[in-house]
Design a protein around this motif. Sequence first.
Motif, PDB file in Angstrom:
ATOM      1  N   ALA A  80       0.793  -1.244   0.000  1.00 28.01           N
ATOM      2  CA  ALA A  80       0.000   0.000   0.000  1.00 28.01           C
ATOM      3  C   ALA A  80       0.823   1.291   0.000  1.00 28.01           C
ATOM      4  O   ALA A  80       0.544   2.189  -0.801  1.00 28.01           O
ATOM      5  CB  ALA A  80      -0.995  -0.022   1.156  1.00 28.01           C
ATOM      6  N   PRO A  81       1.843   1.437   0.835  1.00 25.91           N
ATOM      7  CA  PRO A  81       2.538   2.729   0.855  1.00 25.91           C
ATOM      8  C   PRO A  81       3.235   3.063  -0.471  1.00 25.91           C
ATOM      9  O   PRO A  81       3.595   4.215  -0.699  1.00 25.91           O
ATOM     10  CB  PRO A  81       3.596   2.554   1.968  1.00 25.91           C
ATOM     11  CG  PRO A  81       3.199   1.338   2.720  1.00 25.91           C
ATOM     12  CD  PRO A  81       2.409   0.488   1.791  1.00 25.91           C
ATOM     13  N   PHE A 105       3.190 -10.009  12.496  1.00 29.64           N
ATOM     14  CA  PHE A 105       3.428 -10.951  11.406  1.00 29.64           C
ATOM     15  C   PHE A 105       2.107 -11.278  10.701  1.00 29.64           C
ATOM     16  O   PHE A 105       2.001 -11.221   9.475  1.00 29.64           O
ATOM     17  CB  PHE A 105       4.078 -12.230  11.968  1.00 29.64           C
ATOM     18  CG  PHE A 105       4.285 -13.309  10.938  1.00 29.64           C
ATOM     19  CD1 PHE A 105       5.247 -13.176   9.946  1.00 29.64           C
ATOM     20  CD2 PHE A 105       3.512 -14.468  10.961  1.00 29.64           C
ATOM     21  CE1 PHE A 105       5.432 -14.167   8.992  1.00 29.64           C
ATOM     22  CE2 PHE A 105       3.700 -15.465  10.015  1.00 29.64           C
ATOM     23  CZ  PHE A 105       4.654 -15.318   9.030  1.00 29.64           C
ATOM     24  N   ASN A 106       1.074 -11.583  11.478  1.00 31.03           N
ATOM     25  CA  ASN A 106      -0.231 -11.915  10.904  1.00 31.03           C
ATOM     26  C   ASN A 106      -0.823 -10.741  10.126  1.00 31.03           C
ATOM     27  O   ASN A 106      -1.342 -10.919   9.027  1.00 31.03           O
ATOM     28  CB  ASN A 106      -1.202 -12.377  12.004  1.00 31.03           C
ATOM     29  CG  ASN A 106      -1.101 -13.876  12.229  1.00 31.03           C
ATOM     30  OD1 ASN A 106      -1.714 -14.658  11.521  1.00 31.03           O
ATOM     31  ND2 ASN A 106      -0.295 -14.286  13.198  1.00 31.03           N
ATOM     32  N   VAL A 107      -0.724  -9.549  10.704  1.00 33.85           N
ATOM     33  CA  VAL A 107      -1.279  -8.363  10.025  1.00 33.85           C
ATOM     34  C   VAL A 107      -0.513  -8.103   8.722  1.00 33.85           C
ATOM     35  O   VAL A 107      -1.107  -7.928   7.653  1.00 33.85           O
ATOM     36  CB  VAL A 107      -1.216  -7.125  10.965  1.00 33.85           C
ATOM     37  CG1 VAL A 107      -1.553  -5.840  10.210  1.00 33.85           C
ATOM     38  CG2 VAL A 107      -2.153  -7.313  12.147  1.00 33.85           C
ATOM     39  N   LYS A 129      -1.799  -8.982   4.232  1.00 27.22           N
ATOM     40  CA  LYS A 129      -2.003  -7.942   3.211  1.00 27.22           C
ATOM     41  C   LYS A 129      -1.771  -8.470   1.795  1.00 27.22           C
ATOM     42  O   LYS A 129      -2.100  -7.817   0.816  1.00 27.22           O
ATOM     43  CB  LYS A 129      -1.058  -6.768   3.475  1.00 27.22           C
ATOM     44  CG  LYS A 129      -1.517  -5.984   4.695  1.00 27.22           C
ATOM     45  CD  LYS A 129      -0.573  -4.857   5.018  1.00 27.22           C
ATOM     46  CE  LYS A 129      -1.050  -4.135   6.269  1.00 27.22           C
ATOM     47  NZ  LYS A 129       0.043  -3.535   7.033  1.00 27.22           N
ATOM     48  N   TYR A 130      -1.150  -9.642   1.697  1.00 27.84           N
ATOM     49  CA  TYR A 130      -0.848 -10.196   0.368  1.00 27.84           C
ATOM     50  C   TYR A 130      -1.894 -11.229  -0.017  1.00 27.84           C
ATOM     51  O   TYR A 130      -2.381 -11.970   0.838  1.00 27.84           O
ATOM     52  CB  TYR A 130       0.534 -10.872   0.363  1.00 27.84           C
ATOM     53  CG  TYR A 130       1.632  -9.918   0.766  1.00 27.84           C
ATOM     54  CD1 TYR A 130       2.208  -9.069  -0.162  1.00 27.84           C
ATOM     55  CD2 TYR A 130       2.062  -9.854   2.093  1.00 27.84           C
ATOM     56  CE1 TYR A 130       3.204  -8.174   0.220  1.00 27.84           C
ATOM     57  CE2 TYR A 130       3.047  -8.968   2.483  1.00 27.84           C
ATOM     58  CZ  TYR A 130       3.613  -8.129   1.537  1.00 27.84           C
ATOM     59  OH  TYR A 130       4.583  -7.246   1.909  1.00 27.84           O
ATOM     60  N   SER A 131      -2.179 -11.281  -1.316  1.00 29.66           N
ATOM     61  CA  SER A 131      -2.986 -12.415  -1.784  1.00 29.66           C
ATOM     62  C   SER A 131      -2.021 -13.354  -2.517  1.00 29.66           C
ATOM     63  O   SER A 131      -0.808 -13.155  -2.468  1.00 29.66           O
ATOM     64  CB  SER A 131      -4.094 -11.904  -2.696  1.00 29.66           C
ATOM     65  OG  SER A 131      -3.562 -10.940  -3.551  1.00 29.66           O
TER      66      SER A 131
END
Length: 317
Positions: free
Chosen positions: A141-142, A177-179, A183-185
């Motif tokens: 995102a950034p 780590f989970n967050v 973010k990736y598919s």
Amino acid sequence: MKNNSMLSKIWNFRDIGDQLLYVYEKLVKKDWTANQTNAHSLRQELARYRPELNDSTTIILHQKNVKINETIKQVYSKEPIKITPEIFHRLSKSDPIGLPKGKRYHSCALVGNSGSILHSGCGERIDKHDYVIRCNLAPLAPFKVDAGLKNDYITMNPSIIRTRYRRFRTRKAIKKFNVDVSKYSGILSIPCFGIRLPEVMKAFKLFKGKKPKMACMNTKHFQSVIDFWGSTGAIDKGLSTGFYMVSMAIQLCDEIDLYGFWPFSSRFESNKTDVAYHYFDNIRPDTAEKHHAMDQEFSIIVQLHNLGIVNLNIGSC
Ligand code: CTP
């Protein structure tokens, strides 16, 4: 360099500057056309070298290409790893890439981590590709304007577990780590079988998200790619993730656009030395220089560009 059909076209320039001058016009004018004949010849050479280099189902280790109690060779250690039931059950049930035999994606973008991608505005173009491949958990995102958001395949170097996630010693680190990973598919591909195998298994266990699919890279495939380029005499150090991904993309894709491949601190268009090694952090290139032959790899990429096999995108879109 061996004098065989396709690879003999990859010349041995001593100086990368000479090579860049040779293709300068083409790079500046973005005058590139895919040459499917050359791409086909290189794929055939890969296939002749080792069968796994002609079979996309061997890139990832999954329950259909390995058995419980089978031992597999590690790349950087002589000690083989036994596939225990625990490891086996963490593997995908079938090939997560899932391309039908003999099929390829039409267009792929492969995004390297060079700071040269900043201010390129290439994000939208990257996201238009059928399949987008990224390296080492590069944030999305950034940097969406320059590097895009779409992800189908991303790698994760297990050293990140130590440097970014404190070996999962705290709840906060596990949550982060989970967050981050959620973010990736697509596929998160990890070189599981090295000294950090216990930490990697922990990562599999601690990850609770629904996407991406966590997967182990197949060391046999990785080794074959290393051996292939080693046999040409063109690369004399361990392959970087990005260069391995270039070889993988040649197998998976008809047309390949590269972005963020620029292992230099000065710009292509000027002598300004303001290019960060990564577009998302401040690390120095020292480790990469020690472990990988970035100049030799880049030299091959430039030549593959010239042969119409990969399109090296430099500068803005
Ligand atoms: N890359 C590049 N120029 C840079 C930085 C990276 O061309 N300035 C490419 C390299 O091919 C590299 C890939 O982008 O392998 C991903 O970058 P990075 O995460 O830095 O990878 P490596 O340092 O090569 O990591 P590893 O040692 O895990 O291969």
